[in-house]
Design an enzyme around this catalytic site. Structure first.
Site, mmCIF file in Angstrom:
data_model
loop_
_atom_site.group_PDB
_atom_site.id
_atom_site.type_symbol
_atom_site.label_atom_id
_atom_site.label_comp_id
_atom_site.label_asym_id
_atom_site.label_seq_id
_atom_site.Cartn_x
_atom_site.Cartn_y
_atom_site.Cartn_z
ATOM 1 C CG ASP A 407 -1.887 1.065 1.312
ATOM 2 O OD1 ASP A 407 -2.259 1.565 0.243
ATOM 3 O OD2 ASP A 407 -2.302 1.428 2.425
ATOM 4 C CD GLU A 410 -0.395 5.265 -3.926
ATOM 5 O OE1 GLU A 410 0.127 5.468 -2.811
ATOM 6 O OE2 GLU A 410 -1.141 4.319 -4.153
ATOM 7 C CG ASP A 485 -7.977 4.656 0.608
ATOM 8 O OD1 ASP A 485 -7.897 3.416 0.684
ATOM 9 O OD2 ASP A 485 -7.139 5.429 1.118
HETATM 10 C C1 GLC Z 1 -4.606 3.255 2.918
HETATM 11 C C2 GLC Z 1 -5.111 2.055 2.133
HETATM 12 C C3 GLC Z 1 -6.128 1.309 2.937
HETATM 13 C C4 GLC Z 1 -5.524 0.897 4.271
HETATM 14 C C5 GLC Z 1 -4.992 2.119 5.021
HETATM 15 C C6 GLC Z 1 -4.243 1.752 6.295
HETATM 16 O O1 GLC Z 1 -5.613 4.180 3.063
HETATM 17 O O2 GLC Z 1 -5.590 2.410 0.876
HETATM 18 O O3 GLC Z 1 -6.583 0.184 2.224
HETATM 19 O O4 GLC Z 1 -6.469 0.246 5.052
HETATM 20 O O5 GLC Z 1 -4.114 2.842 4.187
HETATM 21 O O6 GLC Z 1 -3.190 0.912 6.064
#
Ligand code: GLC
Length: 802
Positions: A407, A410, A485
């Protein structure tokens, strides 16, 4: 950031006349008298690469997107030096390059049809700020032309009339008009006069595409640096364009383990251990199938990757083992930011070995993420990727984690205006040092690649499972993905449907959304409708931020739980069908989901449809996307289709109302299809599958279907230990014949097919299996005609009276 491509733009420069031409095997060089060179590579008869320089020589040719396994080679290559142009001829394409302007026109070599034509063609503007050029291309947009692709763009499937930018961006609670978001896939398919072609602009800088928005008859694309470097891919079938693009940028390196196609439950965050166990045991207690449970960032010690919070998870190895005994595979999140902490081993190693990204003047790239201030590995350095992959040894090999979720890659950085690295950050770029302007869009891809490398090694002999948020073209080789998200609204259900289809036609099939919505709280109805759609998305995971309430299937009311269970069960029944579709994707690049235009491009009614899609090859799906619906209008593509729930046959090629109260949704099966089904299991491998159901949908005519089986994990299938069964159905007014063709060395655990025949228009008088008459007393009838046959039958012949 966005620069118009207008001819009037003051700084635009253009190529001048061609003065020289050279050929070097498959590469053709066209030299102009102002240092512009066009390098045209004939990759295949239907794939041409166009690459331009403005300075008389080319940079090192390097791409993260193009796979070394891409098919190359052509049957024919002839070059003709004509009066006004050079003509390049392959068995599929004829390409003219104007001597005066370097403009390109591409024709179908067989029928002479003009497929694609430069408008201004290649032009550029010097970038005084950064050096190099802003490189631009403009092409004619034809009458009735439509455009598709471009990855995860959350708006209408047909891109016509829109302009998009590609710059991988953390986009919490994005909406329909947010652009750009998480992914950069600079590939689109154009379709006009029933001819489809693709353009892949392999340039990792911030790039933009204008689909006849700025000027009605012009499509243009440009990037803030790098080369004008694009591939032209001819169909004329859209499916072939997508398959060729996927061949070029790579199919997944192996099939996913079958469990990864099951249902996944996630939340930010399930902790401590007792909470995780409560969730998993509730699944088992309520008999809702589930294969994977996720650990979000709170499992870590102060959000330090590769550590555990020992208070919440005192003995992770034991927990993961116990979960595995109950059929749950544990998936853990890993982010790129490494906490600055001199007592933290991963940080120390990274620092000692000089693995972290630096700013232009040598300072470390420092940024805040969950753990506070962090440094970030330079995943574009192969040595860093090796190191990163080695960090997974304990997590995978020792603790037994089965999948890793990447995650924030980017990369996302908090509390800075552009939410990512500043442009000046330096990257190795696999030995082609550059700034973040060039590396930004591939940073997440290289992180997922390094993670994949680690999982592949330490999961062996099992297959790896990785998920990523950020991606560039080619990332599908290593990992699955989700759409980031999103929000618990009906509009986001519409967006999720579009995104999964669009990713599929952008070569990236293993994708799904946060079911129910990540931000905010869905109603039970919205949650149910979203699960229904998720059944038909390759990656099937519920996830939510946890800030607004729970999103387990039992968090609403009992009706919701029952309907959701029924639909998750349907997914488990369809696993052999989905796995077969996956095998087609991994072997041939065949998209897992086909938007209607991809399924039937000849029918112009499909060009602007967004909601309906084909799951695999033969199941038509259309989600309900609004509250209080008892059904909906939808377009059923041409041909005859069986309503999955009622077996009623409808004739397509028109829009129609389809009933679908909350416990149903519009699902149709193509006539003639043979759909393989498993019995319901609570998780993959719970039962030994000794019988597979074949749902046979009678057709007066012919249709082919497939069933691929193997060990559901591991690599034996690559060595020939798979079983591929092709069912050729032939139906007439008083008989139905199914011929089976078998291939592969795998001995399936199932020995019996339970054949269920739907829609037979005659009464059965005789059944022959491999020319032997079987007693029709064996026939059971419960709406369908059911008979059990040995899995190795060659011909099943059903005869009857009219
Ligand atoms: C980001 C991710 C989400 C995750 C969060 C905490 O917002 O996109 O899926 O739960 O981080 O790790």
């Amino acid at each position: 950031m966005i620069v118009n491509t207008e001819l009037e733009s003051k700084g635009n420069q253009f190529p001048s006349n061609i003065v020289n031409f050279q050929k070097d095997v498959d590469k053709l060089y066209f030299y102009t008298d102002n240092d512009v060179i066009l390098e045209l590579t004939v990759v295949r008869d239907s794939v041409l690469r166009f690459r331009y320089t403005t300075v008389g020589n080319f940079d090192n040719d390097f791409s993260y997107a193009i796979t070394k396994y891409a098919s190359i080679g052509y049957n024919k290559l002839e070059i003709d030096d004509k009066k006004d142009c050079y003509e390049v001829l392959t068995s599929k394409l004829r390409c003219e390059i104007s001597k005066e302007s370097l403009r390109v026109s591409i024709y179908d070599a067989i029928d002479g049809f003009l497929i694609n034509q430069d408008e201004i063609g290649f032009h550029w503007e010097e970038s005084y700020q950064y050096g190099g050029n802003i490189v631009k291309m403009s092409k004619i947009s034809n009458d009735g032309e439509s455009y598709y692709g471009l990855g995860d763009k959350p708006n209408h499937l047909n891109l016509k009339g829109k302009r998009y930018n590609n710059w991988v961006t953390d986009s919490y609670a994005y909406g329909k008009d947010t652009d750009p978001i998480y992914k950069t896939i600079p590939f689109y398919t154009g379709l006009h006069h029933n001819k489809a072609y693709g353009i892949f602009f392999d340039n990792t800088f911030s790039s933009s595409f204008d689909f006849a928005q700025e000027r009605r008859n012009v499509v243009s694309f440009w990037a803030q640096g790098g080369e004008m470097n694009y591939y032209f891919i001819y169909g004329p079938a859209m499916n072939d364009v997508v398959e060729s693009y996927t061949d070029l940028t790579g199919k997944p390196h192996q099939l996913p383990p079958l469990w990864a196609l099951g249902f996944h439950q996630c939340k930010w965050s399930y902790y401590p251990e007792s909470k995780v166990k409560e969730v998993t045991s509730t699944f088992r207690k309520l008999k809702i199938p589930c294969d994977a449970i996720y650990l979000d960032i709170d499992y870590m010690d102060g959000f330090r990757c590769f550590t555990w919070n020992k208070e919440y998870f005192p003995d992770p190895k034991r927990m993961v083992k116990e979960l595995a005994e109950d059929g749950f595979k544990t998936v853990a999140i890993i982010d790129p930011g490494i906490k600055i902490d001199k007592d933290y081993a991963v940080f120390k190693e990274g620092l000692e070995n000089d693995y972290f990204c630096k700013r232009a003047d040598g300072a470390y790239m420092k940024g805040k993420v969950w753990p506070g201030e962090c440094y970030f590995p330079d995943f574009t350095n192969p040595e860093v990727r090796d190191w990163w992959s080695s960090l997974f040894k304990e997590l995978i090999e020792d603790i037994g984690i089965k999948g890793v979720w990447n995650d924030m890659n980017e990369p996302a950085v908090m509390e800075v205006p552009n939410k990512t690295f500043p442009d000046d950050v330096r990257h190795d770029y696999d030995g082609n040092p550059c700034s973040h302007r060039k590396a930004h869009n591939i940073y997440g891809m290289q992180m997922a690649r390094a993670t994949y490398q680690g999982l592949k090694k330490y999961s062996h002999p099992k297959r790896p499972f990785v998920i990523t948020r950020a991606a560039y073209s080619g990332t599908q080789r290593y990992t699955s993905s989700w759409t980031g998200d999103n929000v618990a609204t009906w509009e986001h259900l519409w967006i999720a449907n579009i995104q999964a289809q669009r990713m599929s036609m952008s070569g990236f099939g293993f994708v799904g959304s946060d079911i129910g919505g990540f931000a905010e709280q869905p109603s039970g109805e919205l949650f149910t409708r979203w699960v229904q759609l998720g059944v038909f998305h390759p990656f099937f995971r519920v996830h939510s931020s946890g800030d607004h309430g729970d999103q387990e299937p039992w968090s609403f009311d009992e009706d919701v739980t029952d309907i959701v269970r029924k639909f998750i069960e349907l997914r488990y029944e369809l696993l052999p069908y989905l796995y077969t579709a996956f095998w087609n994707y991994v072997d041939y690049g065949t998209p897992l989901l086909k938007s209607l235009v991809l399924y039937d491009q000849e029918d112009v009614q499909t060009h602007y449809r967004t909601d309906e899609f084909i799951f695999g090859k033969q199941i038509l799906v259309c989600p309900i996307q609004e509250a209080n619906a008892k059904g909906r209008r939808m377009y059923v593509p041409r041909g005859n289709w069986y309503n999955y729930w009622t077996d009623e046959v409808v004739k397509g090629g028109k829009e129609m109302w389809v009933d679908a109260d909350i416990d149903s949704m519009p699902v149709f099966v193509k006539e003639g299809a043979v759909i393989p089904k498993y019995p319901v299991q609570q998780y993959v491998g719970e039962k030994e599958i000794t019988e597979i159901t074949l749902d046979v949908y009678y057709k007066n005519g012919k249709e082919k279907s497939e069933l691929f089986s193997d060990a559901n994990d591991g690599y034996d299938y690559i060595k020939g230990r798979y079983s591929l069964r092709t069912f050729s159905l032939t139906g007439r007014s008083n008989e139905l014949i199914i011929n089976q063709h078998k291939e592969g060395k795998y001995i399936t655990p199932y020995n019996i097919f339970e054949v269920r025949i739907h829609g037979l228009p005659f009464e059965i008088t005789e059944i022959q299996v491999d020319n032997e008459i079987v007693s029709i007393d064996l026939l059971k009838s419960n709406g369908t005609q059911t008979i059990k046959v040995d899995k190795n039958f060659s011909e099943l012949h059903v005869l009857g009276n009219l």
